[in-house]
Design an enzyme around this catalytic site. Structure first.
Site, PDB file in Angstrom:
ATOM      1  N   LYS A 125       0.840  -1.198   0.000  1.00  0.00           N
ATOM      2  CA  LYS A 125       0.000   0.000   0.000  1.00  0.00           C
ATOM      3  C   LYS A 125       0.881   1.257   0.000  1.00  0.00           C
ATOM      4  O   LYS A 125       1.935   1.255   0.638  1.00  0.00           O
ATOM      5  CB  LYS A 125      -0.871   0.035   1.270  1.00  0.00           C
ATOM      6  CG  LYS A 125      -2.044  -0.905   1.269  1.00  0.00           C
ATOM      7  CD  LYS A 125      -2.877  -0.727   2.537  1.00  0.00           C
ATOM      8  CE  LYS A 125      -3.975  -1.761   2.629  1.00  0.00           C
ATOM      9  NZ  LYS A 125      -5.004  -1.642   1.602  1.00  0.00           N
ATOM     10  N   ARG A 173     -10.313 -11.360   1.425  1.00  0.00           N
ATOM     11  CA  ARG A 173     -11.204 -12.361   0.815  1.00  0.00           C
ATOM     12  C   ARG A 173     -10.586 -13.752   0.880  1.00  0.00           C
ATOM     13  O   ARG A 173     -11.285 -14.756   0.928  1.00  0.00           O
ATOM     14  CB  ARG A 173     -11.548 -11.938  -0.614  1.00  0.00           C
ATOM     15  CG  ARG A 173     -10.385 -11.849  -1.545  1.00  0.00           C
ATOM     16  CD  ARG A 173     -10.706 -11.083  -2.818  1.00  0.00           C
ATOM     17  NE  ARG A 173     -10.755  -9.638  -2.601  1.00  0.00           N
ATOM     18  CZ  ARG A 173     -11.068  -8.744  -3.529  1.00  0.00           C
ATOM     19  NH1 ARG A 173     -11.389  -9.138  -4.733  1.00  0.00           N
ATOM     20  NH2 ARG A 173     -11.080  -7.458  -3.254  1.00  0.00           N
TER      21      ARG A 173
END
Ligand code: BES
Ligand code: ZN
Ligand code: ZN
Length: 472
Positions: free
Chosen positions: A246, A320
């Site tokens: 990130k 996920r």
């Protein structure tokens, strides 16, 4: 919380300050002398308008008394204001209604929260007693509001705890402590357990971290359970993005990527206190997503617990992966409902804003049912509708599916669709996915939420469980 809340019948009960919640109609009914002072100060009882009359020690708070959301917010804001005063006691005239009284109580108890664990100096509030003037003692409402607020504030504290202290093992220790304090069953799975369960997706995400992952399972089993509900939470105690790192500005606040997992802790604590006739199992996939020579990589193909192979195209879409293995385990428990909570996608925040969680799932009736309960509980939600065209967006050339979509549009939905692939056909109608990425962490105080973790999701899910318990 430093103060006690007590319902008293006598409106002459002595207190240092009185709060009067007032709307325009009530303003007109005040004695002339009072109305004149307020009018001179230009007070019109608009929603959120506040004035403190020093001469009488009365705080007038303008609020739409017919709107539960305004009342809840008024409770939160009023407590923040009066806590700054050097007072020991406070008196509030209550509403002659269960639901409005509950809204006021939960507003006060949630609005009171501050995260101070890491402050060297904490200014203690002097407030010790809140008297609510009412003919009823609203015992049930006070009990429920206290149970829920304690759980939400506990979850907020855990989410706010910095990542160097709240590691997956520390999170598991907190779960153990809650299980002891609230008489729940608790099972903690270590790396060996994850290997035995073939939870290779969780293990892949966890690989580069020096802090080991943990699989956390809490269980509340009443004697006569009518139904079984499994709650699954994303417990990323830190999400750096992994090798798909990130940017620095997006990495701060990623301690809050455990918001879903901490909501599960809060839900289990609240349920243990409220004791519905429903078996509730809480599952948390707790890990960090870090970088290192050992990290899982974009292009890796990993076999999930469900047997579905996943091509990793972005290591930042790690939530996920963790949830997929947890949801696989959850279905083996033969539940009547499965609800997952996760700070899953930035796309959900872009789409719905920072106040609203996304509801997804294949059962439209269940989505709507949950939407209704959540809204009434005071949490903002919106249904994001699945459709058949979304399915092909997570196709992979090399594996069964890819962990990211082939388009950048509809990212909250494609993440939900990814999770849906791990739900077996017999559970498709029993599953709800909640993307809480927007409201989980509060950058600027709103409603009952101070800066920092909000504990979002707990109120909705607990109310949903209570509704199922009541046969609805
Ligand atoms: N934890 C983030 C999602 C998130 C973003 C939560 C902002 C709270 C605030 C998640 O793991 C993530 O990074 N998702 C990616 C997915 C993308 C790579 C497909 C995202 O949303 O950018
Ligand atoms: Zn991520
Ligand atoms: Zn994440």
């Amino acid at each position: 919380m430093s103060f006690n809340i007590k319902f008293v019948k006598d409106s002459n009960t002595k207190s240092d300050i009185e709060i009067v919640f007032i709307n325009k109609d009530l303003l007109k009914k005040l004695p002339d002398s009072r109305a004149k002072i307020l009018s001179l100060q230009n007070f019109n009882a608009n929603d959120g308008e506040v004035i403190f009359l020093q001469s009488d020690n009365v705080l007038y708070y303008g609020v739409n008394l017919c709107d539960m959301d305004s009342v809840r917010e008024a409770g939160a804001k009023a407590i923040r204001i009066v806590k700054k005063y050097n007072i020991k006691s406070l008196k509030i005239s209550a509403f002659d209604d269960k639901e409005f009284t509950y809204a006021l109580l939960i507003g006060i108890l949630l609005g009171d929260y501050e995260f101070v664990d890491y402050k060297s100096e904490v200014k203690k509030t002097s407030l010790k007693a809140i008297y609510i003037i009412s003919n009823d003692d609203y015992k049930n409402e006070l009990h429920k509001a206290s149970m829920i607020a304690d759980s939400v504030n506990m979850a907020r504290n855990v989410v706010n705890t910095p990542p160097q202290d709240c590691t997956p093992i520390a999170l598991a220790d907190i779960a153990k402590r809650i299980s002891k304090d609230f008489d729940l069953d608790c099972r903690i799975g270590d790396i060996k357990f994850l290997q035995k369960e073939k939870m290779e997706l969780i293990l892949a995400v966890a690989k580069a971290s020096i802090n080991e992952p943990r699989f956390i399972e809490l269980k509340y089993s009443p004697k006569k359970a009518k139904k079984r509900i499994v709650i699954v939470g994303k417990g990323l105690t830190y999400d750096s993005g992994g090798l798909s790192l990130k940017p620095a500005d997006y990495m701060t606040t990623m301690k809050a990527d455990k918001g879903g997992g901490c909501a599960v802790l809060g839900i289990m604590q609240a349920i243990a206190g409220l004791r519905p006739d429903i078996e509730v199992v809480g599952i948390i996939g707790a890990t960090e997503n870090m970088i290192g020579g050992n990290a899982y990589k974009p292009d890796d193909i990993i076999k999930s617990r469900e047997g579905i192979t996943v091509e990793v195209k972005n290591t930042d879409a790690e939530g996920r992966l963790v949830l997929a293995d947890c949801l696989s385990y959850a279905q083996d428990l033969n539940p009547d409902y499965i609800i997952d909570l996760a700070t899953l996608t930035g796309a959900c925040v872009v789409g719905l804003g920072e106040y609203t969680s996304g509801i997804m799932g294949y059962n439209e009736d269940l989505n709507r049912e949950f939407e209704k309960v959540a809204t009434k509980s005071g949490e903002l939600v919106a249904i994001l509708p699945f459709n058949r065209h979304l399915e092909k967006l997570i196709d992979s050339k090399n594996a069964d599916i890819s962990n990211v979509s082939s388009t950048r549009y509809g990212g909250a939905l494609t993440a939900g669709i990814f999770l849906g692939r791990f739900i077996k056909s017999e559970y498709k109608d029993k599953w709800i996915h909640l993307d809480i990425a927007g409201p989980a962490f509060v950058e600027k105080e709103w409603d009952v939420n101070s800066f920092g973790a909000s504990g979002i999701g707990i109120r909705s899910v607990v109310d949903f469980i209570l509704k199922v318990a009541n046969g609805a």
